[in-house]
Design an enzyme around this catalytic site. Structure first.
Site, PDB file in Angstrom:
ATOM      1  CD  GLU A 179       5.903  -8.160  -0.385  1.00  0.00           C
ATOM      2  OE1 GLU A 179       6.047  -9.406  -0.391  1.00  0.00           O
ATOM      3  OE2 GLU A 179       5.044  -7.570  -1.078  1.00  0.00           O
ATOM      4  CD  GLU A 220       6.062  -9.999  -4.933  1.00  0.00           C
ATOM      5  OE1 GLU A 220       5.000 -10.572  -5.221  1.00  0.00           O
ATOM      6  OE2 GLU A 220       6.748 -10.292  -3.939  1.00  0.00           O
TER       7      GLU A 220
END
Length: 546
Positions: A254, A194
């Site tokens: 995710e 991320e």
């Protein structure tokens, strides 16, 4: 006061806030090295594992958050739920809490964990960071790194990269030795996590190039990528996509079916929301998905970050104590369906325009996926009320069970289920099908008293014959539509479907039914032994039901 070295307060604030942000646009994956291509590969339509189209159903489980004594138990719960892959982080500070003192033994034995995944017959995706977020202390950075002068994290910085390389020199060889082309479980690797700048295959600066070069030099040959792919609580979005022109498959690393501040089963709204989100991935063209978390576990010692306590339950399908929540059984239905029809889902194109008007009820949205193996037509009731509809295919109307609010129902069309039987149309929900020697067993389920239709075409040397079986599910029953076809049909209620378990037995798959959970299972000369959550009658469905 703002320190001038690692873990600047401003940087940490930006880092942690970014953990909950939406996914980035680039969702490409670096292809495997030549040595791994026959073991794991992909194109714009899906994964190929050992040169077979494969739909990846994955869940996150972090080995540091589960006692080693429970690794197998939790992985087995995943496997029984239809999951063929586990995703785990590797936490830098967990393995190098003191500078230069690495520990990969006992509870920290990454190699043992990956070998266990292989032993369980599952795949693995590994995310070694060096930064991971994960609501873990300092996002995985060891605290001693904070006091190293000149270090600037997550950017081109020779001093930072020096310590990263020392960590990677320990962890990447373990991952490399467990790659699928080396006889192991690992099919993908994610570098970083991320990051605000680089996702997928984007390399905006030399820091990303350094990570890539380090991975390659360390023997990583399976597909890899940066930061993640399609993160979110509803990663599929609202519209189907096409595989034409894509060079990478669609996958989410995710899919958030819970959150780090939740404990216990999801409420009814979120249960429906995440069940629906899973079917949207199938209906819109996804080739796999990973739930974050499927089993959250526990933050032992003081490894939790400033937002969390010891529990990392996450409201996950498999609870902190190993309990199976209602969403587990919803995920199980979607998982076995996706894996049963992976020849379509891992090799399809968008066929929505061909079927968008197939539902007789205008409140039902229709999307479709088509491949050489057949077609899946998805009926989507995105309303707050139960809807009734029929589906019109090739000039013929077929009955469909009522669709509950939010439900997405897959209709199977033109699928060759055995060498001599093709499913022409099936509007009844399908749990899955398995091969059992010469026999193929198809399991369907539905609400009591509601109808659907299975129309099959039996192919014989002398010609074709069509047979139709109209469902009226009052209780579970078993039948052979035709004894010569080696196809067995088992009709179930939804409750009965949740008590069906598939067990690998050599090249075949056995079906055990009647238990709320099937743990360890062993075939004996007198029958079988099985472990469940409590005593309950069960029976085995094997070759021709024996």
């Amino acid at each position: 006061m703002k320190p001038k070295n690692l873990l600047l307060s401003a940087l940490l604030a930006a880092t942690f806030s970014f953990c909950a942000s939406a996914s980035r646009a680039d969702d490409n994956i670096f292809p495997p090295a030549e040595a791994a291509k026959n073991f794991v590969n992909f194109d714009g339509k899906g994964f190929l594992i050992n040169n077979q189209r494969t739909f990846i159903v994955s869940g996150s489980l972090h080995y540091p958050r589960v006692p080693r004594a429970l690794w197998r138990d939790r992985l087995l719960r995943m496997k029984r739920g239809g999951f063929n892959c586990v995703q785990t982080y590797v936490f830098w500070n967990y393995h190098e809490p003191k500078e230069g003192q690495f520990d990969f033994s006992g509870e920290k034995d990454l190699d043992a964990f990956l070998k266990l995944v292989k032993q369980m017959g599952m795949y693995a995706t590994v995310r070694p960071g060096p930064y991971v977020c994960a609501e873990w202390d300092s996002g995985g950075y060891p605290v001693w790194l904070k006091f190293k002068p000149g270090v600037k994290v997550r950017q081109p910085n020779a001093e930072f990269e020096k310590y990263v390389d020392r960590y990677m020199d320990k962890v990447l060889p373990i991952i490399a030795a467990n790659q699928i082309n080396k006889g192991g479980a690992v099919i993908m690797v994610q570098l970083e996590n991320e990051h605000p700048q680089g996702w997928g295959t984007v390399m905006p600066n030399d820091y990303f190039k350094h990570l890539r070069d380090k991975a390659i030099k360390s023997g990583i040959e399976v597909p890899y990528f940066f930061s993640g792919l399609h993160h979110g609580s509803d990663p599929a979005g609202n519209n189907p996509w096409d595989s034409k022109g894509r060079t990478s498959l669609w996958y989410t690393t995710e899919f958030w079916p819970g959150w780090y501040d939740l404990y216990g089963p999801l409420d009814a709204k979120n249960l429906r929301r995440f069940d629906r989100g899973t079917w949207k991935i199938l209906a819109y063209g996804g080739n796999g998905y990973n739930y974050y978390m499927l089993h959250g576990g526990t933050n032992f010692e003081s490894w939790n970050n400033q937002e969390d306590a010891s529990s990392y339950d996450y409201g996950a399908a498999i609870g902190e104590a190993g309990d199976l929540r209602p969403i587990y059984y919803r995920f199980k239905r979607a998982a076995w369906f996706a894996r049963s029809f992976q020849e379509i889902l891992a090799n399809s194109e968008n066929a929505t325009d061909d079927y968008k008007n197939a539902a007789t009820n205008p409140k039902i949205r229709v999307t479709a996926r088509k491949s050489p193996a057949g077609t899946l037509i998805f009926l989507d009731n995105n309303t707050e009320e139960t809807q009734e509809t029929k589906i019109k295919i090739d000039g013929t109307e077929y009955p469909v069970a009522k669709l509950a609010p939010g439900q997405i129902l897959p209709v199977v069309k033109d699928f060759q289920i055995t060498p001599v039987v093709k499913i022409k149309i099936c509007t009844q929900p399908i749990l899955g099908f398995v091969k059992q020697g010469q026999l193929t067993t198809l399991l369907t389920y539905g609400t009591l008293g509601k109808g659907g239709v299975l129309n099959s075409e039996e192919l014989f040397p002398q010609g074709k014959a069509t047979s139709e079986h109209v469902f009226d599910i009052i209780c579970a029953c078993e039948m052979f539509p035709s004894k010569s076809t080696n196809l067995k049909l088992i009709e179930l209620t939804e409750e009965q479907a949740d008590r069906i378990w598939f067990v690998e037995n050599g090249k075949d798959t056995l079906i055990v039914r009647g238990m709320p959970y099937l743990g360890d299972f062993t075939i004996t000369k007198d029958g079988f032994t099985a472990r469940s959550t409590r005593r309950i009658c069960a029976d085995l469905i094997g070759e021709r039901g024996k």
